[in-house]
Each structure stands twice: as structure tokens, then as C-alpha cells.
Design a protein around this motif. Structure first.
Motif, PDB file in Angstrom:
ATOM      1  N   VAL A 179       0.839  -1.204   0.000  1.00  0.00           N
ATOM      2  CA  VAL A 179       0.000   0.000   0.000  1.00  0.00           C
ATOM      3  C   VAL A 179       0.874   1.255   0.000  1.00  0.00           C
ATOM      4  N   GLU A 180       1.968   1.204   0.782  1.00  0.00           N
ATOM      5  CA  GLU A 180       2.746   2.428   1.000  1.00  0.00           C
ATOM      6  C   GLU A 180       3.916   2.609   0.029  1.00  0.00           C
ATOM      7  N   LYS A 181       4.431   1.505  -0.527  1.00  0.00           N
ATOM      8  CA  LYS A 181       5.621   1.614  -1.390  1.00  0.00           C
ATOM      9  C   LYS A 181       5.442   0.874  -2.718  1.00  0.00           C
ATOM     10  N   PRO A 182       4.332   1.020  -3.390  1.00  0.00           N
ATOM     11  CA  PRO A 182       4.113   0.217  -4.601  1.00  0.00           C
ATOM     12  C   PRO A 182       5.125   0.514  -5.708  1.00  0.00           C
ATOM     13  N   ASP A 183       5.534   1.780  -5.859  1.00  0.00           N
ATOM     14  CA  ASP A 183       6.449   2.119  -6.959  1.00  0.00           C
ATOM     15  C   ASP A 183       7.817   1.461  -6.776  1.00  0.00           C
ATOM     16  N   ARG A 184       8.262   1.429  -5.527  1.00  0.00           N
ATOM     17  CA  ARG A 184       9.576   0.792  -5.279  1.00  0.00           C
ATOM     18  C   ARG A 184       9.485  -0.719  -5.534  1.00  0.00           C
ATOM     19  N   ILE A 185       8.384  -1.320  -5.138  1.00  0.00           N
ATOM     20  CA  ILE A 185       8.233  -2.762  -5.364  1.00  0.00           C
ATOM     21  C   ILE A 185       8.267  -3.047  -6.874  1.00  0.00           C
ATOM     22  N   VAL A 186       7.554  -2.218  -7.634  1.00  0.00           N
ATOM     23  CA  VAL A 186       7.513  -2.437  -9.085  1.00  0.00           C
ATOM     24  C   VAL A 186       8.889  -2.184  -9.706  1.00  0.00           C
ATOM     25  N   PHE A 187       9.596  -1.187  -9.212  1.00  0.00           N
ATOM     26  CA  PHE A 187      10.962  -0.952  -9.699  1.00  0.00           C
ATOM     27  C   PHE A 187      11.819  -2.193  -9.456  1.00  0.00           C
ATOM     28  N   GLY A 188      11.736  -2.737  -8.246  1.00  0.00           N
ATOM     29  CA  GLY A 188      12.512  -3.945  -7.920  1.00  0.00           C
ATOM     30  C   GLY A 188      12.155  -5.096  -8.845  1.00  0.00           C
ATOM     31  N   LEU A 189      10.870  -5.254  -9.147  1.00  0.00           N
ATOM     32  CA  LEU A 189      10.448  -6.344 -10.036  1.00  0.00           C
ATOM     33  C   LEU A 189      10.980  -6.120 -11.456  1.00  0.00           C
ATOM     34  N   ARG A 190      10.986  -4.868 -11.908  1.00  0.00           N
ATOM     35  CA  ARG A 190      11.517  -4.599 -13.266  1.00  0.00           C
ATOM     36  C   ARG A 190      12.992  -5.001 -13.342  1.00  0.00           C
ATOM     37  N   VAL A 191      13.734  -4.733 -12.279  1.00  0.00           N
ATOM     38  CA  VAL A 191      15.153  -5.129 -12.253  1.00  0.00           C
ATOM     39  C   VAL A 191      15.266  -6.659 -12.238  1.00  0.00           C
ATOM     40  N   ALA A 272      13.426  -4.305  -1.158  1.00  0.00           N
ATOM     41  CA  ALA A 272      14.796  -4.160  -0.628  1.00  0.00           C
ATOM     42  C   ALA A 272      15.798  -3.974  -1.765  1.00  0.00           C
ATOM     43  N   LEU A 273      15.566  -4.639  -2.885  1.00  0.00           N
ATOM     44  CA  LEU A 273      16.447  -4.467  -4.053  1.00  0.00           C
ATOM     45  C   LEU A 273      16.359  -3.020  -4.563  1.00  0.00           C
ATOM     46  N   ALA A 274      15.134  -2.517  -4.657  1.00  0.00           N
ATOM     47  CA  ALA A 274      14.952  -1.132  -5.117  1.00  0.00           C
ATOM     48  C   ALA A 274      15.588  -0.147  -4.141  1.00  0.00           C
ATOM     49  N   GLU A 275      15.478  -0.424  -2.864  1.00  0.00           N
ATOM     50  CA  GLU A 275      16.085   0.454  -1.856  1.00  0.00           C
ATOM     51  C   GLU A 275      17.593   0.559  -2.065  1.00  0.00           C
TER      52      GLU A 275
END
Ligand code: SF4
Ligand code: SF4
Length: 441
Positions: A179-191, A272-275
Motif C-alpha cells: 500500500v505504501e511503497k508500490p512504486d519501489r516494489i515495481v521498480f525492484g520487479l523490473r530489475v 529491498a532491491l529497489a532500496e
């Protein structure tokens, strides 16, 4: 809407209302952190520091050893005051690095964003980043992530799936992260897609998290990623169930997901990967849920790795009355713990505090042959027979009846009216079989 699901399994009361709407709070860093060298599957990390050294936040303090391992980073800035055996969630004493916090939170110089383009990155480069970040599976498995992406050329990967099902009762840490960090999760998945050479990503989420589904549906716009809502049923978050729900592919017994062209990661691992890429932060903290009727203030918390349970529980207002049982993780796959000087580790998803009244009083009894466990097992095993064979150390028979295929989901033990510790028996027998096989190989 038709929702994807699987045969058998169990319907459980979710108990998620205690924390599902509570935003993630940041737990202030503790006075000391205890960082076990072994908090992942594989070889323990090797210390790079000595007692008396000063370390900075995010500094690598232990290096991965061997093929399957992950490095470790300082989760506070301060002084190394001990490298010695400390209590570990496995029930044994395990070597840990202990840091006294100097409260400066001064970052190590190597902490900087990587400026990596997810659509152009090389898979070797991403694997190295995963390793340098100290990433492990954060859904509980704690398997080093860079090892999972070390793929054989004859096993091409079509899909990377993020597990956002969070089917265990009580836990809401992944829900809040989505809910709070969807963009970072999606960035991590793209990587991750790039690292695997996969063409499509899926994020599988149980239907009981509509706000997370909506947030991720917005975040995936324009990317080859689909959000897949699934029925809320246990163990929907099990790897094989996730794969079937998203792709209709069936992982053969004894095979890994890569055998059907799939990699599965937890949403928290993608985050965590996106972070690490976007902020330079290695895995020094994670989101956990502190919950249950035995804690005064249930919360979703961002906690430094190595924070002791007692520090977390004190921040949550302490126990409500006498605690009956403290479980690390969810009630089905988590482990009951009997001391509070244990650290939060990379794979810790939550702390569940049950009251005395909720804690079972009756001792396990003999099997009454009701067959409920057979109806519950989503992997079509016969837990009733397996339980008898394991109990009487008839290991050959247990193996012949497929104990190695048990995914330790806990469904059978949950429904068993005789309270037989089926999952524990299967786990022990599997360990014996694996140890015997290692000896003879
Ligand atoms: S713990 Fe094992 S035997 Fe029991 S339901 Fe799960 S997979 Fe089946
Ligand atoms: S649920 Fe328990 S009592 Fe019933 S058949 Fe299975 S092991 Fe036996």
C-alpha cells in the motif's frame, strides 16, 4: 469476478484487522544490535571486523562465504563490542556480531544510489547488486537472492512472480508495504525481470487486500507486469500455489520453479532491491508486524535487523497480561520462542503474541483417523500415515509416502483435532533423510 485458487487448503480467520490499516512506523534504533552471521540458508558469513572496531551505518561487516551465502551490514553506527555465540531463533547459540549504537546514524561512504536503468541492466551486474545488498528471501525462506538468479542457460525464465499473497493469519507487513511503497516494489520487479531475462512479471495478492491491489495496479501501468488477485485461502502464498495461480504451470514434485521457467520472490525482497539501487541502502532493516491479543499496541514497524524482541515488544507497550506463547512469523509456519533476547533477522516477518487463553492446554493424542488432515493437504499427501511413520521412526515408509514433498505449510496440523505435531514430525524426518543422503553421497 472469477478468482484463481487451488484445490484443498484451509479457510482461516485472518485476524488481520489488528494491524492491516496501521501505517508502518519506524522503530527508533536500539542501544545494541545482535547480528547473527547465519541468518540465511547456506554458509554463515565471515566477519570483516574485530571487537573494538568502529563501524558506520550500512558498512559491510561480514562477507558471504561459499556458493550459497549472503553478506551482512551494520544496522547501526557504533562500536563492535562482541563477536560471540548468542541465542538464535533456531534454538542454538550462533556466532553473532554485536554493535553498541553511538546514535550518530552516520552512513558508510559506500552508501550511494546505483543509477541503474532496469530496462538496460546486465544480469551479472544485477546479481552482483543483489549480493552486495545482502538480499535474502524476506518471506521467511531467507535464501540468498543472488543465488536464485544464478541461472543455468538451459533453463530460460519466462516469468518473475512477486508473492504478495501474505496468506498467514495476523501478518500485515507485506500488505502495508504494497500500500505504501508500490512504486519501489515495481521498480525492484523490473530489475528482477531483467536479471532473469524474463518477459513478464506478476504480482499475486489475496483478494482481501483491495487497497494493495489498487496501489499496485496503478504502479504497474506501462510495464509488462500484471497484478493477479487470488482467493484468500491458506496456503495461497506457497510458491507452487502462486506459480499455478499466475501461470497455470505446475512445478513437478522435487523440482524448483525454474524448471517451469519461473522465479518467485517476496514483495519485500523486490522492495529491498529497489532500496539498494535507488538509495544505496543495503538490507539493514525490514518491515515486521507485531500483533496478537497478547500485546498492548499491535503495529507494523520498520525495524533495524538485529534489534532484540524485547526492544520491539517494549515499543509496542509490552504484554497485555501474561503471554501464553510468542511466535516468530505467522501462526502456521512460524516458530514458538521462549526468550526475548533473540534478534529480528532478515527473514523475520512478525512477532505474534498469544494470550494464555489462546494457548492450547491439551496434550497431543493418538490419531483418531478422522481424515481431516488428508482433506486439508494441498499437496495431496497423506499426513495421517506420514505422522504414524514419522512417530515410529519408519523413515523408509515416510519417504515412500512422500514426506520429502511436504512443504511444511502446517495445514494438516492446524485441522488435526488430536493436536498432533504433524509439521514438526515431518520437518524432523525430512532433516534425518537429507542428512543420511548427504552422508552417503
Ligand atoms: S504440512 Fe506437509 S503434509 Fe501437512 S498439509 Fe502441509 S504439505 Fe501437507
Ligand atoms: S487430522 Fe489428526 S487425528 Fe485426524 S486423521 Fe489426521 S492425524 Fe489423525
Amino acid at each position: 469476478m472469477f478468482l484463481k485458487t487451488f484445490r484443498k487448503g484451509i479457510h482461516l480467520p485472518g485476524h488481520k484487522g489488528l494491524t492491516s490499516s496501521l501505517p508502518i512506523e519506524i522503530l527508533p534504533s536500539p542501544q545494541q544490535v545482535v547480528l547473527p552471521l547465519s541468518q540465511h540458508i547456506g554458509a554463515p558469513a565471515e566477519p570483516l571486523v574485530s571487537v573494538g572496531d568502529q563501524v558506520l551505518l550500512g558498512q559491510k561487516i561480514a562477507e558471504a562465504q561459499g556458493m550459497v551465502s549472503a553478506p551482512l551490514h551494520a544496522s547501526v553506527a557504533g562500536k563492535i563490542i562482541a563477536i560471540e555465540p548468542r541465542p538464535h531463533v533456531c534454538g542454538k547459540m550462533v556466532t553473532a556480531i554485536v554493535i553498541e549504537n553511538n546514535r550518530t546514524d552516520e552512513w558508510a561512504p559506500e552508501i550511494f544510489p546505483r543509477h541503474l536503468d532496469p530496462e538496460r541492466a546486465e544480469s551479472d551486474e544485477v546479481r552482483e547488486i543483489m549480493k552486495e545488498a545482502g538480499l535474502v528471501g524476506m518471506g521467511g525462506a531467507a535464501f540468498p537472492t543472488h543465488v536464485k538468479y544464478n541461472l543455468s542457460p538451459d533453463q530460460p525464465i519466462d516469468y518473475v512472480i512477486l508473492n504478495g499473497a501474505e496468506c498467514e493469519p495476523f501478518l500485515t507487513c507485506d500488505h502495508r508495504l504494497m500500500v505504501e511503497k508500490p512504486d519501489r516494489i515495481v521498480f525492484g520487479l523490473r530489475v528482477m525481470l531483467r536479471a532473469a531475462g524474463a518477459s513478464k512479471g506478476y504480482i499475486v495478492i489475496e483478494e482481501n487486500k483491495p487497497d494493495a491491489i489498487a496501489a499496485l495496479n496503478r504502479a504497474v501501468q506501462g510495464y509488462p507486469i500484471e497484478v493477479v488477485p487470488v482467493k484468500a485461502k491458506y496456503p495461497q502464498g506457497e510458491e507452487r500455489m502462486i506459480i499455478y495461480a499466475a501461470t497455470r504451470r505446475v512445478v513437478p514434485v522435487g523440482a524448483l520453479p525454474a524448471a517451469v521457467g519461473v522465479i518467485v520472490n517476496n514483495v519485500a525482497t523486490a522492495f529491498a532491491l529497489a532500496e539498494f539501487i535507488q538509495s544505496g541502502r543495503p538490507l539493514i532493516s525490514r518491515i515486521i508486524t507485531v500483533t496478537g491479543n497478547g500485546i498492548n499496541q499491535p503495529k507494523n514497524l520498520e525495524v533495524r535487523i538485529g534489534t532484540l524482541l524485547e526492544d520491539v515488544l517494549n515499543y509496542c507497550g509490552g504484554f497485555k497480561g501474561n503471554p501464553g506463547r510468542i511466535i516468530l512469523g505467522g501462526p502456521l509456519t512460524g516458530s514458538a520462542q521462549y526468550r526475548l533476547d533473540l534478534p529480528i533477522m532478515k527473514g523475520t516477518s512478525g512477532i505474534l503474541v498469544q494470550t494464555e487463553a489462546e494457548t492450547p492446554k491439551t496434550a497431543p493424542s493418538v490419531c483418531i483417523r478422522c481424515g481431516k488432515c488428508v482433506d486439508a493437504c494441498p499437496f495431496n499427501l497423506l499426513p495421517n500415515f506420514l505422522g504414524l511413520y514419522c512417530e515410529h521412526d519408519q523413515i523408509d515408509k515416510a519417504e515412500a509416502y512422500g514426506v520429502l514433498d511436504c512443504r511444511e505449510c502446517g495445514s494438516c496440523a492446524y485441522v488435526c483435532p488430536a493436536r498432533r505435531p504433524l509439521t514438526q514430525m515431518f520437518k524432523n524426518t525430512k532433516n534425518k533423510i537429507i542428512a543420511a543422503k548427504r552422508k552417503t553421497s
